[in-house]
Design a protein around this motif. Structure first.
Motif, PDB file in Angstrom:
ATOM      1  N   GLN A  26      50.629  -9.365  34.735  1.00 31.89           N
ATOM      2  CA  GLN A  26      49.618  -8.868  33.521  1.00 31.89           C
ATOM      3  C   GLN A  26      49.036  -7.328  33.643  1.00 31.89           C
ATOM      4  O   GLN A  26      48.256  -6.224  32.855  1.00 31.89           O
ATOM      5  CB  GLN A  26      47.982  -9.136  33.739  1.00 31.89           C
ATOM      6  N   GLY A  27      49.423  -6.271  34.802  1.00 36.14           N
ATOM      7  CA  GLY A  27      48.967  -5.324  34.999  1.00 36.14           C
ATOM      8  C   GLY A  27      49.100  -4.856  35.990  1.00 36.14           C
ATOM      9  O   GLY A  27      48.632  -3.516  36.090  1.00 36.14           O
ATOM     10  N   GLY A  28      48.309  -5.993  36.890  1.00 36.06           N
ATOM     11  CA  GLY A  28      47.300  -5.377  38.409  1.00 36.06           C
ATOM     12  C   GLY A  28      47.953  -4.696  39.088  1.00 36.06           C
ATOM     13  O   GLY A  28      48.886  -4.616  39.427  1.00 36.06           O
ATOM     14  N   VAL A  29      47.360  -3.938  39.995  1.00 31.27           N
ATOM     15  CA  VAL A  29      47.196  -3.677  41.495  1.00 31.27           C
ATOM     16  C   VAL A  29      46.909  -4.415  42.480  1.00 31.27           C
ATOM     17  O   VAL A  29      45.046  -5.297  42.619  1.00 31.27           O
ATOM     18  CB  VAL A  29      46.719  -2.324  41.229  1.00 31.27           C
ATOM     19  N   ALA A  30      47.923  -5.125  43.496  1.00 36.18           N
ATOM     20  CA  ALA A  30      48.185  -5.478  44.306  1.00 36.18           C
ATOM     21  C   ALA A  30      47.456  -5.078  45.662  1.00 36.18           C
ATOM     22  O   ALA A  30      48.470  -4.456  45.816  1.00 36.18           O
ATOM     23  CB  ALA A  30      48.652  -7.241  44.589  1.00 36.18           C
ATOM     24  N   VAL A  31      46.816  -5.651  46.950  1.00 40.91           N
ATOM     25  CA  VAL A  31      47.232  -5.365  47.992  1.00 40.91           C
ATOM     26  C   VAL A  31      47.504  -6.702  48.493  1.00 40.91           C
ATOM     27  O   VAL A  31      47.363  -7.744  48.341  1.00 40.91           O
ATOM     28  CB  VAL A  31      45.654  -5.135  48.731  1.00 40.91           C
ATOM     29  N   TYR A  32      48.450  -6.210  49.073  1.00 46.90           N
ATOM     30  CA  TYR A  32      49.301  -7.773  50.082  1.00 46.90           C
ATOM     31  C   TYR A  32      49.549  -7.384  51.204  1.00 46.90           C
ATOM     32  O   TYR A  32      49.948  -6.239  51.650  1.00 46.90           O
ATOM     33  CB  TYR A  32      50.187  -8.013  49.088  1.00 46.90           C
ATOM     34  N   PRO A  33      50.198  -8.111  51.794  1.00 42.64           N
ATOM     35  CA  PRO A  33      50.566  -8.249  53.608  1.00 42.64           C
ATOM     36  C   PRO A  33      52.049  -8.085  53.778  1.00 42.64           C
ATOM     37  O   PRO A  33      52.408  -8.442  52.633  1.00 42.64           O
ATOM     38  CB  PRO A  33      49.973  -9.329  54.844  1.00 42.64           C
ATOM     39  N   ASP A  35      55.307  -7.437  56.687  1.00 39.28           N
ATOM     40  CA  ASP A  35      55.164  -6.845  58.293  1.00 39.28           C
ATOM     41  C   ASP A  35      55.374  -5.361  59.071  1.00 39.28           C
ATOM     42  O   ASP A  35      55.541  -6.005  60.107  1.00 39.28           O
ATOM     43  CB  ASP A  35      56.741  -7.693  58.659  1.00 39.28           C
ATOM     44  N   SER A  36      54.558  -5.011  58.126  1.00 44.12           N
ATOM     45  CA  SER A  36      54.408  -3.386  59.012  1.00 44.12           C
ATOM     46  C   SER A  36      52.828  -3.387  58.510  1.00 44.12           C
ATOM     47  O   SER A  36      52.854  -2.239  58.119  1.00 44.12           O
ATOM     48  CB  SER A  36      54.708  -2.745  58.774  1.00 44.12           C
ATOM     49  N   GLY A  37      52.123  -3.875  57.830  1.00 45.13           N
ATOM     50  CA  GLY A  37      50.355  -3.122  57.482  1.00 45.13           C
ATOM     51  C   GLY A  37      50.287  -4.056  56.377  1.00 45.13           C
ATOM     52  O   GLY A  37      51.489  -4.766  55.219  1.00 45.13           O
ATOM     53  N   TYR A  38      49.166  -3.525  55.715  1.00 42.10           N
ATOM     54  CA  TYR A  38      49.017  -3.847  54.413  1.00 42.10           C
ATOM     55  C   TYR A  38      49.828  -2.818  53.342  1.00 42.10           C
ATOM     56  O   TYR A  38      49.670  -1.986  53.655  1.00 42.10           O
ATOM     57  CB  TYR A  38      47.292  -3.714  53.856  1.00 42.10           C
ATOM     58  N   ALA A  39      49.888  -3.364  51.882  1.00 45.91           N
ATOM     59  CA  ALA A  39      50.446  -2.722  50.933  1.00 45.91           C
ATOM     60  C   ALA A  39      50.079  -3.088  49.816  1.00 45.91           C
ATOM     61  O   ALA A  39      49.164  -3.659  49.586  1.00 45.91           O
ATOM     62  CB  ALA A  39      52.027  -2.683  50.772  1.00 45.91           C
ATOM     63  N   LEU A  40      49.808  -1.230  48.675  1.00 46.62           N
ATOM     64  CA  LEU A  40      49.615  -2.015  47.688  1.00 46.62           C
ATOM     65  C   LEU A  40      50.971  -1.985  46.641  1.00 46.62           C
ATOM     66  O   LEU A  40      52.095  -1.227  46.970  1.00 46.62           O
ATOM     67  CB  LEU A  40      49.496  -0.108  46.932  1.00 46.62           C
ATOM     68  N   MET A 141      56.846  -2.999  43.124  1.00 49.41           N
ATOM     69  CA  MET A 141      56.925  -1.295  43.444  1.00 49.41           C
ATOM     70  C   MET A 141      55.618  -1.199  44.328  1.00 49.41           C
ATOM     71  O   MET A 141      54.701  -1.081  43.930  1.00 49.41           O
ATOM     72  CB  MET A 141      56.330  -0.664  41.951  1.00 49.41           C
ATOM     73  N   SER A 142      55.809  -0.305  45.604  1.00 50.20           N
ATOM     74  CA  SER A 142      55.252  -0.591  46.656  1.00 50.20           C
ATOM     75  C   SER A 142      54.730   0.497  47.504  1.00 50.20           C
ATOM     76  O   SER A 142      55.479   1.781  47.357  1.00 50.20           O
ATOM     77  CB  SER A 142      55.663  -1.835  47.159  1.00 50.20           C
ATOM     78  N   THR A 143      53.976   0.598  48.112  1.00 51.48           N
ATOM     79  CA  THR A 143      54.138   1.682  49.418  1.00 51.48           C
ATOM     80  C   THR A 143      52.267   1.686  50.108  1.00 51.48           C
ATOM     81  O   THR A 143      51.726   0.563  50.199  1.00 51.48           O
ATOM     82  CB  THR A 143      53.302   3.375  48.147  1.00 51.48           C
ATOM     83  N   SER A 144      52.722   1.541  51.464  1.00 54.76           N
ATOM     84  CA  SER A 144      51.678   1.414  52.362  1.00 54.76           C
ATOM     85  C   SER A 144      50.495   1.817  51.941  1.00 54.76           C
ATOM     86  O   SER A 144      50.122   2.753  51.601  1.00 54.76           O
ATOM     87  CB  SER A 144      52.034   2.008  53.974  1.00 54.76           C
ATOM     88  N   LEU A 145      49.743   1.119  52.624  1.00 58.32           N
ATOM     89  CA  LEU A 145      48.048   1.345  52.369  1.00 58.32           C
ATOM     90  C   LEU A 145      47.599   2.437  53.216  1.00 58.32           C
ATOM     91  O   LEU A 145      47.122   1.396  53.958  1.00 58.32           O
ATOM     92  CB  LEU A 145      47.494  -0.309  51.982  1.00 58.32           C
ATOM     93  N   GLU A 154      46.568   0.344  56.900  1.00 55.09           N
ATOM     94  CA  GLU A 154      45.165  -0.356  56.556  1.00 55.09           C
ATOM     95  C   GLU A 154      46.107  -1.679  57.311  1.00 55.09           C
ATOM     96  O   GLU A 154      46.848  -2.483  56.654  1.00 55.09           O
ATOM     97  CB  GLU A 154      44.855  -0.510  55.582  1.00 55.09           C
ATOM     98  N   SER A 155      45.070  -2.177  58.258  1.00 54.59           N
ATOM     99  CA  SER A 155      45.403  -3.483  58.813  1.00 54.59           C
ATOM    100  C   SER A 155      44.122  -4.567  58.790  1.00 54.59           C
ATOM    101  O   SER A 155      44.348  -6.308  58.797  1.00 54.59           O
ATOM    102  CB  SER A 155      45.393  -3.445  60.433  1.00 54.59           C
ATOM    103  N   ASP A 156      43.015  -4.087  58.289  1.00 49.73           N
ATOM    104  CA  ASP A 156      42.021  -5.569  58.801  1.00 49.73           C
ATOM    105  C   ASP A 156      41.373  -5.679  56.498  1.00 49.73           C
ATOM    106  O   ASP A 156      40.866  -4.902  56.253  1.00 49.73           O
ATOM    107  CB  ASP A 156      41.211  -4.687  59.167  1.00 49.73           C
TER     108      ASP A 156
END
Length: 209
Positions: A26-33, A35-40, A141-145, A154-156
């Motif tokens: 639906q066009g949302g932005v996600a934070v997801y884990p 293998d190298s930390g969290y990403a957007l 489409m992803s970039t490290s957080l 970010e890891s927590d």
């Protein structure tokens, strides 16, 4: 307020994965884990979501965006891969690497490095990431957080929630992660260049051409 899903890091609950995918679709932005930390992440065609990610990360037009792909077959749809690059990719994916490659016409222009017409490509073996991409059926489409002036991802997930609640649409809690971002390997030209050393061992790419 962001949706917040606690998902098992080894056996992701399909119901929660599907709920997260519906928000992304639906066009949302996600934070997801990963293998190298969290990403957007967001869908690669969602201009508004991409702009929101740029604001969160304070990214400029020179930033190399990344497509998180399910596998090498999907990767080759969005990037041009010669024989040497394919061998390196095959031997080192999935893994904590981002590969810079010449993009195909399947990649929206707004995601390309304007000067080089390149895109970052990733394949992760993280179970939550894999399940998310399988349910989505297309790259993220992803970039490290990485927030502020930090050099680490970010890891927590609880700290992420405190900092980004109301700025993203869904946060996937896959427990604590490592903080090192990916190792970045530039394969776009006639040489192999490691431009950032992170979670992935750079040694397979030394003297590769």
């Amino acid at each position: 307020m962001s949706h917040y899903f606690s998902i098992h890091p080894e056996n992701p609950q399909a119901r929660l994965i599907q709920q997260a995918v519906e928000i992304i679709m639906q066009g949302g932005v996600a934070v997801y884990p990963t293998d190298s930390g969290y990403a957007l992440g967001c869908r690669m065609g969602e201009k508004n979501a991409i702009e929101r990610i740029c604001r969160i990360r304070d990214l400029d037009k020179e930033h190399h965006f990344t497509l998180m792909c399910r596998d090498l077959s999907e990767l080759s749809t969005y990037a041009r891969v010669d024989n040497i690059a394919f061998r390196l990719l095959k031997n080192n994916t999935p893994g904590p690497y981002t590969f810079i490659l010449k993009a195909t016409k399947e990649v929206p222009k707004r995601l390309l490095n304007a000067k080089r017409k390149t895109i970052g490509i990733r394949v992760s073996d993280d179970p939550i990431c894999v399940a998310l991409l399988e349910a989505l059926g297309e790259p993220l489409m992803s970039t490290s957080l990485i927030l502020g002036d930090n050099d680490f991802a970010e890891s927590d997930p609880y700290e992420i929630r405190d900092q980004l609640d109301n700025q993203v649409d869904v946060i996937i809690d896959g427990e604590h992660r490592g903080q090192a971002p990916t190792t970045v390997v530039d394969l776009a030209d006639d040489e192999v260049v490691v431009t950032r050393v992170g979670a992935g061992d750079p040694s397979p790419f030394e003297q590769s051409r």
